[in-house]
Design an enzyme around this catalytic site. Sequence first.
Site: not given
Length: 691
Positions: A568, A581
């Site tokens: 990501s 995350y």
Amino acid sequence: MNDTDQRCPTWPASQPPAGEGLAALAHRSRLLGADRRIVNIFGGNTSVKSIERDHLGRATPVLWVKASGSDLASIEPKHFAGLRLDDIEPLFARPTMSDEDMTAYLDRCAFEPGRPRQSIETLLHAFTPAPHVDHTHPDAIIAIACSPNGAALVQQVFGKRAAFVPYIRPGFDLSKQIGAAVRNNPDLECVVMGKHGLVTWGDTAAACYASTLRIIGEAEAFLAAKANPSPFGPTTITRVSAAERDTLLTQVLPVIRGAISQDRSMILSVDSSDDVLNFTTSAQCAALAMRGAACPDHLVHTKRVPLLLDWQPEHGADALITAATAGIARFVSDYRDYFQSHAQPGDTMAAPWPRIILIPGIGMVTTGSDAFAAEVSRQLYRRAIAVMRHADVVGGFETLDAAESFAIEYWPLELYKLSLKPPPKPLDGHVALITGAASGIGRAAAARLARDGAHVVIADRNADGSAEVAAALTARHGFHRAIATPMDVTSEAAVDAAFTAATLAYGGVDIVVNNAGISKSDPIEATSLADWQLMFDILATGYFLVARAAFRVLRRQACGGALVFVASKNAVAAGRNAGAYSAAKAAELHLARCLAEEGGGAGIRVNTVLPDAVLSGSSIWNSSWRADRAATYGIAETELEAHYRARTTLKVNVLPDDVAEAIAFFASAASRKTTGGVLTVDGGVPAAYVR
Ligand code: NAI
């Protein structure tokens, strides 16, 4: 795909089309093709002679005959060639004709343009005077036709109703012999072609179908009356249990796959049915299997002989791997000798790898450039076993010698069928396992890699979603092109089971996309330990477990591989309210780079894609993440798409297909010189520019 044990239905089976022309022929052909004991996959051919109106309205006798390269089981009227019979008939007076002249001549007899090329055996149909003709390769007839006493047995079974034509290569001369036999004997009901097959005929489609089935039924009854309860002699090798078989196969299949994938990636298929096991555990297996192919049609799909591994279950797993490696090396060397002994100027050696591998006590492994090709080989060798099981009662099994086998295997007319395959794609024969492929980016990557030719393993904890994606890909790309295997990436056992499933289905893996994920967004004070651990369980530990299992298979295959991690933007760019995350994604990215170092020596490349804000199609954005991210930016959820677009340099939204494109790049040879690499797919987010 229909397999081995379905019987031909009784005519008309379903509503047959009106008339006796092309539609009725296609109908009869499909009925025959439904029974693989009668018609080999891609084998056999059928025809009808009918009167058609040509482009000037003139009544024209036309021979409709199966075109090269189609399968009777699924044939449609468009798969038949149409030829002007009046142009063909004069050929019967010729003494002989070369294959090239025959093909060129028949090409000029086309009744209408645009149809595929007629079968190699067209003249057999043209010279047999009946309106409807079937040429089939039924197990029972081939068993008789491959007996050293073939001619006598044919007389014994059918009397004067049959003619026996000793083996010669298909083409003009064989067609003429068959035509002459039928024309000279009005009472004849069939012709048995030595070491080859059967020709039957009738005045109507129904009568032809009935005659074909009746003749085959008589041969079957003859063999059944003499049936031997142990057709392959005593069992000399014990079968391994199903569980032990899977364990052994999981170890040996990647070794086999790696060894035969030197030039191009190959797919393996396993058959451990009773029929195969009865054969491979029997005393006579070696002697029968090494005698040659049961039918000329088999040769390009099975090669002349299989590889029989020199191994027995009591020897254990390590010995199995040694036997496979040594066996393949020996097979390749023998195949090169076979080629060099028989090649004519201009012949190019086909891939020398075995197409059929018999493993005593375990079963049969077939190989092919894709799952369908491996399946064709599997089906054909099942037919060979069915033929050989009658060897004892018909006095032996005699087939084409090496020289004639070579001539058929390298026959330009046979190779023409293979040339009809579509052009190659970059990932043909490759296997890609994609985690989290039931949705979003993973789903798009599965579609993208399948489009490039890959076979895809959909590994997701969402079992229904996985099954749906796999079914859609198979419907689009063909036989066995995707499978679903339920898998939670946080479970060591589930991850290993998914790789076992992939190995048993295809023989191994080449590409592994580590993509499964969820997201949670909370300020640090509100982040529970459970949420922190959940992020790390899935995004860090899960990626480790999948990568480890991938390395184990890839190292056994020993022909490189590609791992693609979907991390990501958050792995490299700090943002608010997503600490757990983002930290897990950073761990994932660093793991990928470490593994790039570890895998490089073995040709295993590990690269990472960094997407950002892929709202469309992502279930993550249907979770609380959406509201939480909107809250973080102080905007409404409906404004998120515009918000993310506005913050990119390119002013675009990122879609799953965009990320799939980057995954496809890292998965393919296009990036063969890149490992440890990072590719952003975020529309341009300066904070995530990689340094
Ligand atoms: P998605 O929610 O549409 O798909 C994720 C899939 O992973 C789902 O099918 C889900 O069932 C599966 N999955 C979740 N936990 C699993 C587990 N423990 N075991 C096996 N399967 C599991 O999400 P999306 O957007 O396609 O995300 C894919 C990857 O891309 C994730 O790793 C995500 O972090 C990453 N990513 C996504 C971005 C986005 O904006 N959508 C941006 C940056 C990265």
